[in-house]
Design a protein around this motif. Structure first.
Motif, PDB file in Angstrom:
ATOM      1  N   ARG A  88       8.778  -7.048   5.621  1.00 50.61           N
ATOM      2  CA  ARG A  88      10.289  -6.927   6.001  1.00 50.61           C
ATOM      3  C   ARG A  88      10.979  -6.836   5.121  1.00 50.61           C
ATOM      4  N   PRO A  89      12.312  -6.517   4.553  1.00 50.37           N
ATOM      5  CA  PRO A  89      13.276  -6.214   3.375  1.00 50.37           C
ATOM      6  C   PRO A  89      12.305  -7.493   2.375  1.00 50.37           C
ATOM      7  N   ASP A  90      13.028  -7.133   1.256  1.00 49.24           N
ATOM      8  CA  ASP A  90      12.930  -7.665   0.231  1.00 49.24           C
ATOM      9  C   ASP A  90      13.521  -9.072   0.330  1.00 49.24           C
ATOM     10  N   SER A  91      15.009  -9.488   0.841  1.00 57.90           N
ATOM     11  CA  SER A  91      15.660  -9.996   1.001  1.00 57.90           C
ATOM     12  C   SER A  91      14.842 -11.118   2.110  1.00 57.90           C
ATOM     13  N   GLU A  92      14.512 -10.765   2.942  1.00 55.16           N
ATOM     14  CA  GLU A  92      14.061 -11.538   3.932  1.00 55.16           C
ATOM     15  C   GLU A  92      12.258 -12.011   3.434  1.00 55.16           C
ATOM     16  N   VAL A  93      11.523 -11.358   2.489  1.00 54.51           N
ATOM     17  CA  VAL A  93      10.501 -12.275   2.323  1.00 54.51           C
ATOM     18  C   VAL A  93      10.182 -13.499   2.001  1.00 54.51           C
TER      19      VAL A  93
ATOM     20  N   ALA B  49      -7.334  -9.533  -5.286  1.00 56.21           N
ATOM     21  CA  ALA B  49      -6.867  -7.839  -5.354  1.00 56.21           C
ATOM     22  C   ALA B  49      -5.949  -7.069  -4.779  1.00 56.21           C
ATOM     23  N   PRO B  50      -6.064  -6.080  -5.461  1.00 55.57           N
ATOM     24  CA  PRO B  50      -5.447  -4.698  -4.280  1.00 55.57           C
ATOM     25  C   PRO B  50      -5.024  -4.995  -3.080  1.00 55.57           C
ATOM     26  N   ALA B  51      -3.965  -4.445  -2.052  1.00 60.49           N
ATOM     27  CA  ALA B  51      -4.002  -4.497  -1.164  1.00 60.49           C
ATOM     28  C   ALA B  51      -4.569  -2.713  -0.649  1.00 60.49           C
ATOM     29  N   ALA B  52      -5.137  -2.572   0.666  1.00 54.24           N
ATOM     30  CA  ALA B  52      -5.170  -1.508   0.635  1.00 54.24           C
ATOM     31  C   ALA B  52      -4.016  -0.672   0.947  1.00 54.24           C
ATOM     32  N   ARG B  53      -4.024   0.985   0.566  1.00 54.31           N
ATOM     33  CA  ARG B  53      -2.659   1.714   1.025  1.00 54.31           C
ATOM     34  C   ARG B  53      -2.604   1.532   1.951  1.00 54.31           C
ATOM     35  N   LEU B  54      -3.087   1.546   2.938  1.00 51.15           N
ATOM     36  CA  LEU B  54      -2.271   1.594   4.748  1.00 51.15           C
ATOM     37  C   LEU B  54      -1.985   0.142   5.208  1.00 51.15           C
ATOM     38  N   THR B  55      -2.846  -0.696   4.567  1.00 49.38           N
ATOM     39  CA  THR B  55      -2.028  -2.367   5.317  1.00 49.38           C
ATOM     40  C   THR B  55      -0.482  -2.881   4.917  1.00 49.38           C
ATOM     41  N   THR B  56      -0.862  -2.150   3.620  1.00 52.32           N
ATOM     42  CA  THR B  56       1.157  -2.258   3.111  1.00 52.32           C
ATOM     43  C   THR B  56       2.015  -1.758   3.594  1.00 52.32           C
ATOM     44  N   GLU B  57       1.897  -1.024   4.558  1.00 54.80           N
ATOM     45  CA  GLU B  57       2.829  -0.306   5.670  1.00 54.80           C
ATOM     46  C   GLU B  57       2.610  -1.699   6.647  1.00 54.80           C
ATOM     47  N   THR B  58       3.836  -1.378   7.418  1.00 54.71           N
ATOM     48  CA  THR B  58       4.582  -2.358   8.722  1.00 54.71           C
ATOM     49  C   THR B  58       3.688  -0.666  10.066  1.00 54.71           C
TER      50      THR B  58
ATOM     51  N   THR C 263      -6.767  -9.405   4.146  1.00 57.84           N
ATOM     52  CA  THR C 263      -5.720  -9.460   5.406  1.00 57.84           C
ATOM     53  C   THR C 263      -7.312  -9.608   6.329  1.00 57.84           C
ATOM     54  N   LEU C 264      -8.062  -8.050   6.554  1.00 58.67           N
ATOM     55  CA  LEU C 264      -8.932  -8.763   8.047  1.00 58.67           C
ATOM     56  C   LEU C 264      -9.228  -9.971   7.810  1.00 58.67           C
TER      57      LEU C 264
ATOM     58  N   VAL D 200       0.476 -12.975  14.534  1.00 61.81           N
ATOM     59  CA  VAL D 200       1.858 -12.767  13.738  1.00 61.81           C
ATOM     60  C   VAL D 200       2.507 -11.798  12.880  1.00 61.81           C
ATOM     61  N   GLU D 201       3.785 -12.010  12.931  1.00 59.69           N
ATOM     62  CA  GLU D 201       4.507 -10.967  11.399  1.00 59.69           C
ATOM     63  C   GLU D 201       3.855 -10.274  11.007  1.00 59.69           C
ATOM     64  N   GLU D 202       3.623 -10.909  10.008  1.00 64.62           N
ATOM     65  CA  GLU D 202       3.185 -10.793   8.653  1.00 64.62           C
ATOM     66  C   GLU D 202       2.069 -10.427   8.642  1.00 64.62           C
ATOM     67  N   SER D 203       1.481  -9.866  10.391  1.00 61.22           N
ATOM     68  CA  SER D 203       0.007  -9.221   9.582  1.00 61.22           C
ATOM     69  C   SER D 203       0.752  -7.547   9.837  1.00 61.22           C
ATOM     70  N   PRO D 204      -0.655  -6.453   8.465  1.00 61.34           N
ATOM     71  CA  PRO D 204      -0.220  -5.677   9.612  1.00 61.34           C
ATOM     72  C   PRO D 204      -0.742  -5.029  10.435  1.00 61.34           C
ATOM     73  N   PHE D 205      -1.484  -5.254  11.292  1.00 58.88           N
ATOM     74  CA  PHE D 205      -2.396  -4.827  11.757  1.00 58.88           C
ATOM     75  C   PHE D 205      -1.820  -5.365  13.220  1.00 58.88           C
ATOM     76  N   ARG D 206      -1.234  -4.146  13.628  1.00 57.65           N
ATOM     77  CA  ARG D 206      -0.231  -4.049  15.339  1.00 57.65           C
ATOM     78  C   ARG D 206      -1.701  -3.245  16.822  1.00 57.65           C
ATOM     79  N   PHE D 207      -2.834  -3.845  16.283  1.00 61.40           N
ATOM     80  CA  PHE D 207      -3.308  -3.849  17.438  1.00 61.40           C
ATOM     81  C   PHE D 207      -4.547  -5.120  17.004  1.00 61.40           C
ATOM     82  N   VAL D 208      -4.763  -5.239  18.530  1.00 59.74           N
ATOM     83  CA  VAL D 208      -5.932  -6.017  19.169  1.00 59.74           C
ATOM     84  C   VAL D 208      -6.720  -5.498  19.881  1.00 59.74           C
TER      85      VAL D 208
END
Length: 826
Positions: free
Chosen positions: A2-7, A52-61, A191-192, A604-612
């Motif tokens: 989400r944009p920073d203003s909506e975080v 802990a630092p997030a995984a590189r890919l999971t920081t994306e939508t 995250t998982l 949920v919208e915050e989940s970086p995973f777009r699959f189930v």
């Protein structure tokens, strides 16, 4: 993202604001809450609680699955791949039991999470059989993911050597075109765990009937309140530690009182009296135990008495003998002439000093003589002569003075250690020793007398005997105290140290209790606010899945806190009557409820995973719920990639019947674990395609090929008839359970066609007449050939049979279409 203003604001910011708005919160309570939450007084997180630092890919939508490649794992031997449309949409992976479809699901879960929930809690045999029996030497799983952003592609792989155990895989991740690197488990794990996108059949029931605290913790974490849970646990742990110290101190105090009361010792009695109040005077206890100077009768005073000493007999004898010798020498030299000569000598020495100081002068004694130089020479000679005559006497007097000085320096003053009366124990009487020591100390001030040496000897002997007797009694008293008091002293000191710390921590305990109460209340409020949208989604899923169930799901509430009994309360009604959810639900309803709780968590919208990825959700569901499941999955698939593995044809049939957009992939397993995946059409089309493939297979004997082709044609007719029957009966308002019962009762091909064409009241004997009336004689002939072709010769070739069957099933499909749709098609 989400944009920073909506975080959403950080949880610590929300808590800080609520603390500031609560006028009842003191600064100390506020600081305690923020410290427990991982913040400082200035609200900034401390390094101890940094994530802990997030995984590189999971920081994306939008992380989607693209391909699952498996080799040598579970039911898959040579490499097989499951290619999925990498975007929102519904994909059904179908196949019979044992076809290898679940191996794809388990492989994807294992390579991404490092574990498999299906194996959890089972015997080791489930894990020991992970290698494929036919081709498991070089096992490998590879998962291709696709997302938006700079690092849009990622391949995660696990590969095992021939003799490696399940846990000994080479686990890598690769962002092309970079080289593979070690998989960052710590970056992916949080995250998982929070947005876990996998759901196996065994988990469906466990979500509901597992440990009550497990579902509570999962939802609590999903709500972003796991930090509050951790903070509560920190505060609770600190409170328990402080309260435990208070309880232990109180219990030890009571035990000490009992132990001291049984000891016949004045100090034990005094200490026990000091310990009896609920809040003892720790200073007084410490003073009593440490045996300060205020109590000279205590062990320290007694030990001081035991350490007292006087000169030895030998030392006294030397001094007394020297004194006696010097006195005797003085007596021998003190004759009348010597005394007279000594007096004259003293007079001449003074006159000589007078002359030396003033020069010649008249005699100061007679006034007639002249003290001149001649007189001085004569006087010097007289002084030398007289000094020689009185030398013995002067030497004796000097020796006696030295001996007396040494003797009077030998006695010490009366020591303070003897001043314990009247507080001394009965066994320790210092009066005699003090009197003897006083007499001994008086010898420091005496002049010489002939009896002085004997006085030294007698006074010392009396003092030494009295002191020895006193110290003997003192040591006995110390031994007695060692037996009854010494074992208690370390216990009292240890309790005193702890009691002082408890007293110092009392303000902290009061603060921690208030902070824990405030945090519990704040957590309940926050989780109620954040649970509302998830509850809405869960109730929508249940409403869609329940399909004729008389169980109505109401509110979903989290009850409990860290350190207490935690559970998820499901408000249900059965026929408008309140009931207990688990006690009234069937297995299928429990699975539907589990899915209702899983989907809101995973989507949920915050989940970086777009699959189930869901394995076998259809089992134990009645037909009505299968329709509801198809609609729910299709709705979720508008924004998510939904991958469902099932051996049950009902879900695919429901998707086709309701014309839901879905990709159907069929998994087939051949000899030696060779697994193939192909895009599947509907069962009718699949049977006809198989029939055409058999006709084009020259290796098959002619008779066998004809029988197989006819069997495929008959199966195509049955599948088309059942699809029409289900669609027509449901459209007429019949419930799913009754429809399924009617379909199961139709055993033969003609019975199935009769049910599809004539409905529930139709009879098989009237089928031909009905078909002729509806379409013509060719329909009867096509049905006859498809039904009998596998058993008896028919009057057409296999290619002609396939064409007749295709035309027949097409006619059935048209008849199953509602009249409005047929008119539009024409």
């Amino acid at each position: 993202m989400r944009p920073d203003s909506e975080v959403a604001p950080r949880l610590i910011d929300v808590v800080t604001r609520r603390l500031a708005e609560d006028s009842s919160v003191t600064p100390s309570v506020s600081r305690a809450v923020l410290r427990a939450l991982g913040g400082s007084e200035s609200d900034s997180p401390t390094t101890e609680f940094e994530q802990a630092p997030a995984a590189r890919l999971t920081t994306e939508t939008g992380v989607f699955l693209q391909t699952v490649r498996v080799r040598g794992f579970r039911g898959i031997g040579p490499e097989a791949q499951l290619r999925l449309p990498p975007g929102p949409g519904l994909t059904l992976v179908v196949g019979r039991n044992g076809s290898g479809k679940s191996s794809f699901a388990e492989a994807a879960e294992l390579v991404l999470t490092g574990g498999n929930r299906r194996w959890d809690g089972r015997s080791s045999a489930w894990r020991e059989g992970w290698r494929n029996l036919h081709d498991g030497d070089t096992a490998r799983i590879e998962l291709e993911l696709l997302a938006a952003g700079a690092d849009s592609r990622l391949t995660i792989a696990k590969e095992w050597e021939a003799d490696a155990d399940l846990a000994d895989a080479n686990w890598t991740e690769q962002y092309p075109p970079e080289a593979p690197s070690e998989f960052d488990v710590q970056a992916w794990a949080p995250t998982l765990e929070l947005y876990r996108p996998f759901l196996s059949y065994s988990e469906l029931g466990a979500l509901v009937d597992g440990k009550p605290s497990d579902l509570f913790d999962a939802l609590h974490q999903l709500l972003g309140l796991d930090e509050l849970t951790a903070a509560q646990e920190r505060i609770r742990t600190r409170r328990l530690d402080l309260e435990r110290a208070v309880r232990d101190s109180r219990q030890e105090r009571l035990e000490l009182i009992d132990a001291l009361s049984a000891v016949a010792d004045d100090r034990a009695i005094r200490v026990a009296a000091l310990l009896r109040p609920a809040q003892p005077d720790l200073v007084a206890v410490g003073r009593e135990v440490l045996d300060t100077a205020d109590d000279p009768a205590g062990p320290s005073g007694l030990r001081a008495i035991a350490r007292l000493s006087v000169p030895s007999v030998a030392e006294v004898e030397v001094v007394a003998a020297r004194l006696a010798d010097a006195g005797a020498a003085r007596r021998r030299g003190a004759t009348a002439d010597a005394e007279a000569d000594l007096r004259v000598l003293e007079l001449l020495r003074r006159a000589r000093d007078h002359h030396a100081a003033g020069g010649p002068c008249p005699c100061p004694v007679c006034g007639r003589g002249e003290l001149d130089e001649t007189w001085a020479r004569e006087t010097d000679a007289a002084i030398i002569a007289l000094a020689a005559r009185v030398d013995a006497l002067t030497t004796a007097r000097s020796e006696l003075a030295d001996a007396l000085r040494v003797a009077t320096a030998l006695p010490d003053p009366v020591p303070q250690e003897l001043d314990c009366e009247p507080g001394c124990p009965p066994a320790v009487d210092t009066e005699t020793v003090r009197a003897a020591w006083w007499e001994w100390a008086e010898l420091r001030m005496v002049e010489y007398s002939d009896d002085l040496p004997s006085r030294f000897r007698h006074t010392h002997a009396r003092l030494a005997d009295a002191l020895a007797l006193l110290q003997q009694g003192t040591r006995k008293e110390l031994d007695r105290l060692d037996e009854v008091w010494a074992p208690l002293a370390p216990r009292i000191n240890e309790w005193l140290s702890g009691a002082r710390e408890v007293a110092a921590r009392a303000p902290e305990l009061r603060t921690v209790r208030r902070a824990e109460d405030w945090l519990k209340s704040a957590t309940a409020g926050l989780r109620g606010e954040r649970m509302a949208p998830l509850e809405t989604t869960a109730r929508w899923v249940w409403q869609s899945l329940r399909q004729q169930s008389n169980v109505e799901l109401g509110a979903i509430r989290l009850q409990g806190n860290a350190g207490t009994a935690r559970r998820v309360l499901l408000d249900v009604t059965v026929d408008d009557v309140d009931g207990a959810a688990l006690g009234v639900m069937s297995q299928g309803e429990l699975h539907a409820l589990g899915l209702s709780l899983f989907l809101p968590r995973a989507t949920v919208e915050e989940s970086p995973f777009r699959f189930v990825m869901i394995d076998d959700p259809v089992q134990a569901m009645d037909p009505a719920k299968v329709d509801g499941l198809a609609m729910v999955l299709a709705a979720v698939a508008w924004t998510r990639q939904v991958v469902v593995f099932t051996h049950d044809e009902r879900l695919a049939e429901a998707v086709r019947r309701m014309e839901l957009d879905a990709t159907v992939l069929e998994v087939q397993r051949r000899d030696r674990s060779v697994v193939e995946v192909r895009v599947s059409s509907d069962p009718v089309r699949r049977y006809l395609d198989d029939a055409r493939a058999l006709v084009r297979t020259p290796q098959l004997p002619h008779a066998i090929a004809d029988e197989l082709v006819a069997t495929c044609c008959r199966s195509a007719v049955e599948a088309a008839a059942l699809a029409r029957a289900r669609s027509t009966l449901l459209a007429d308002g019949m419930n799913h359970r009754e429809v399924q019962r009617r379909i199961d009762a139709a055993k033969s091909t003609r019975a199935k066609v009769a049910l599809a064409v004539m409905g529930v009241g139709g009879k098989v004997d009237d089928l031909n007449k009905k078909l002729v009336a509806m379409e013509g004689k060719w329909v009867v002939e096509a049905l006859r050939d498809a039904t009998a072709g596998a058993h008896v010769p028919i009057g057409c070739s296999m290619r002609e049979l396939i064409a007749e069957t295709e035309e027949f099933v097409a006619w059935l499909a048209r008849e199953a279409t509602p009249p409005s749709a047929r008119s539009a098609a024409r």
